[in-house]
Design an enzyme around this catalytic site. Structure first.
Site, PDB file in Angstrom:
ATOM      1  N   ARG A  71       1.049  -0.899  -0.047  1.00  0.00           N
ATOM      2  CA  ARG A  71       0.070  -0.080  -0.050  1.00  0.00           C
ATOM      3  C   ARG A  71       0.986   1.067   0.139  1.00  0.00           C
ATOM      4  NH1 ARG A  71      -4.778   0.725   4.443  1.00  0.00           N
ATOM      5  NH2 ARG A  71      -2.673   1.866   5.288  1.00  0.00           N
TER       6      ARG A  71
ATOM      7  N   THR B 203      -0.803   7.864  -0.927  1.00  0.00           N
ATOM      8  CA  THR B 203      -1.939   7.892  -0.964  1.00  0.00           C
ATOM      9  C   THR B 203      -3.000   6.275  -0.790  1.00  0.00           C
ATOM     10  OG1 THR B 203      -1.242   6.171  -3.010  1.00  0.00           O
ATOM     11  CG2 THR B 203      -0.433   8.604  -3.828  1.00  0.00           C
TER      12      THR B 203
ATOM     13  N   ASP C  85       0.334  -3.146  12.460  1.00  0.00           N
ATOM     14  CA  ASP C  85       1.272  -3.649  10.515  1.00  0.00           C
ATOM     15  C   ASP C  85       1.477  -4.633  10.712  1.00  0.00           C
ATOM     16  OD1 ASP C  85       2.866  -3.846   8.952  1.00  0.00           O
ATOM     17  OD2 ASP C  85       2.785  -1.865   7.953  1.00  0.00           O
TER      18      ASP C  85
ATOM     19  N   ASP D 238       5.074  -6.195   9.916  1.00  0.00           N
ATOM     20  CA  ASP D 238       5.813  -5.704  10.292  1.00  0.00           C
ATOM     21  C   ASP D 238       6.301  -6.457  11.253  1.00  0.00           C
ATOM     22  OD1 ASP D 238       7.598  -3.862   8.759  1.00  0.00           O
ATOM     23  OD2 ASP D 238       6.245  -1.939   8.663  1.00  0.00           O
TER      24      ASP D 238
HETATM   25  C1  PRP Z   1      -1.476  -4.521   4.326  1.00  0.00           C
HETATM   26  C2  PRP Z   1      -2.286  -5.413   4.524  1.00  0.00           C
HETATM   27  C3  PRP Z   1      -3.106  -5.122   3.184  1.00  0.00           C
HETATM   28  C4  PRP Z   1      -3.298  -4.236   3.404  1.00  0.00           C
HETATM   29  C5  PRP Z   1      -4.521  -3.724   3.765  1.00  0.00           C
HETATM   30  O1  PRP Z   1      -0.677  -4.054   3.806  1.00  0.00           O
HETATM   31  O2  PRP Z   1      -1.549  -6.617   4.689  1.00  0.00           O
HETATM   32  O3  PRP Z   1      -2.735  -6.053   2.613  1.00  0.00           O
HETATM   33  O4  PRP Z   1      -2.038  -3.380   4.117  1.00  0.00           O
HETATM   34  O5  PRP Z   1      -5.009  -2.028   3.042  1.00  0.00           O
HETATM   35  P1  PRP Z   1      -6.061  -1.671   2.299  1.00  0.00           P
HETATM   36  O6  PRP Z   1      -6.866  -3.112   2.264  1.00  0.00           O
HETATM   37  O7  PRP Z   1      -5.980  -0.761   2.288  1.00  0.00           O
HETATM   38  O8  PRP Z   1      -6.007  -2.169   0.633  1.00  0.00           O
HETATM   39  P2  PRP Z   1       1.169  -3.923   3.347  1.00  0.00           P
HETATM   40  O9  PRP Z   1       0.643  -2.533   2.231  1.00  0.00           O
HETATM   41  O10 PRP Z   1       1.491  -2.757   4.877  1.00  0.00           O
HETATM   42  O11 PRP Z   1       2.156  -4.902   2.860  1.00  0.00           O
HETATM   43  P3  PRP Z   1       2.775  -5.908   3.620  1.00  0.00           P
HETATM   44  O12 PRP Z   1       2.435  -7.101   3.362  1.00  0.00           O
HETATM   45  O13 PRP Z   1       4.461  -6.160   2.939  1.00  0.00           O
HETATM   46  O14 PRP Z   1       3.317  -5.343   4.752  1.00  0.00           O
HETATM   47  N1  URA Z   2      -2.231  -2.872   7.163  1.00  0.00           N
HETATM   48  C1  URA Z   2      -2.055  -3.264   8.233  1.00  0.00           C
HETATM   49  O1  URA Z   2      -1.379  -4.162   8.776  1.00  0.00           O
HETATM   50  N2  URA Z   2      -2.578  -2.989   9.326  1.00  0.00           N
HETATM   51  C2  URA Z   2      -3.539  -1.819   9.443  1.00  0.00           C
HETATM   52  O2  URA Z   2      -4.332  -1.708  10.512  1.00  0.00           O
HETATM   53  C3  URA Z   2      -4.198  -1.279   8.360  1.00  0.00           C
HETATM   54  C4  URA Z   2      -3.483  -2.278   7.032  1.00  0.00           C
END
Ligand code: PRP
Ligand code: URA
Length: 207
Positions: free
Chosen positions: A102, A106, A198, A201
């Protein structure tokens, strides 16, 4: 359609998972365990094939799952945390990967990887991501799968925000959402509140 696991054990496990003092090892184990429970729920309507087997006592007809009809697709990175749990339950399902992050300003998802079994259109896909926040990542992942001809998709997550549920249900009413809990709302940075922070993370210990 949204299916929320309502069970004291799930709430108990979520209490430990959400706690900011829970370390990486325990966090990973809990994501795996809750994913197993979500998988059980998602397969409640699975169609079994009648086969004949022999117990040590006698022959009998019994239903068996054709595991070849399914594929698990985690959305990277955080969805990987759920994979162990679901393949413990259905070890012969094939696995695809969708890479998505994400954008921090944005909040829109950016796709960076897509690799799925070549007969994906013949399989029911169980899409995995612990967090359904705005719903952008889930919708883009479903778009990609549908463009490859996938007809049946289920979305499994640990925590879902009402905003994300609403958006996915509007665009894809045919994709049921299975979650361990529906939380209150998103904050200004589109993080789920109270949430768990997160997920990626915390699973990988990157922050
Ligand atoms: C997080 C999560 C989803 C997304 C959810 O991933 O694991 O994929 O955000 O957000 P949304 O519903 O608003 O799209 P992130 O972008 O943090 O990537 P990561 O899994 O690599 O940490
Ligand atoms: N992605 C995450 O990992 N946590 C949140 O709360 C939203 C998006």
């Amino acid at each position: 359609m949204v299916i929320e696991l309502k069970h004291p054990l799930i709430e108990h496990k979520l209490a430990i998972l959400r706690d900011k003092n829970t370390g990486t090892k325990e966090f990973r184990e809990l994501v795996k365990e809750i994913a197993m429970f979500l998988c059980y729920e998602a397969f409640k309507d699975a169609k079994l094939e009648k086969v004949t087997i022999e117990t040590p006592m006698q022959e009998m007809k019994i239903g068996k799952l054709n595991e070849d009809k399914y594929a698990f697709v985690p959305i990277l990175r955080a969805g990987m945390g759920m994979l162990d749990g679901v393949i413990t339950v259905i070890p012969n399902a094939k696995i695809g990967h969708i890479g998505m992050y994400r954008d921090e300003t944005t909040f829109e998802p950016v796709n960076y990887f897509f690799k799925v079994p070549k007969d994906i259109e013949k399989r029911e896909v169980i899409l995995l991501d612990p967090m359904l926040a705005t719903g952008g990542s889930a919708i883009d992942a479903i778009d990609l799968l549908k463009s490859k001809g996938v007809k049946k998709i289920k979305f499994l997550c640990l925590i879902a925000a009402p905003e994300g549920i609403k958006r996915v249900e509007k665009v894809y009413p045919d994709v049921p959402i299975y979650c361990a809990n529906i939380d209150k709302k998103l904050n200004n940075n589109k993080y789920i509140m109270p949430g768990l922070g997160d997920a990626g993370d915390r699973i990988f210990g990157t922050k």
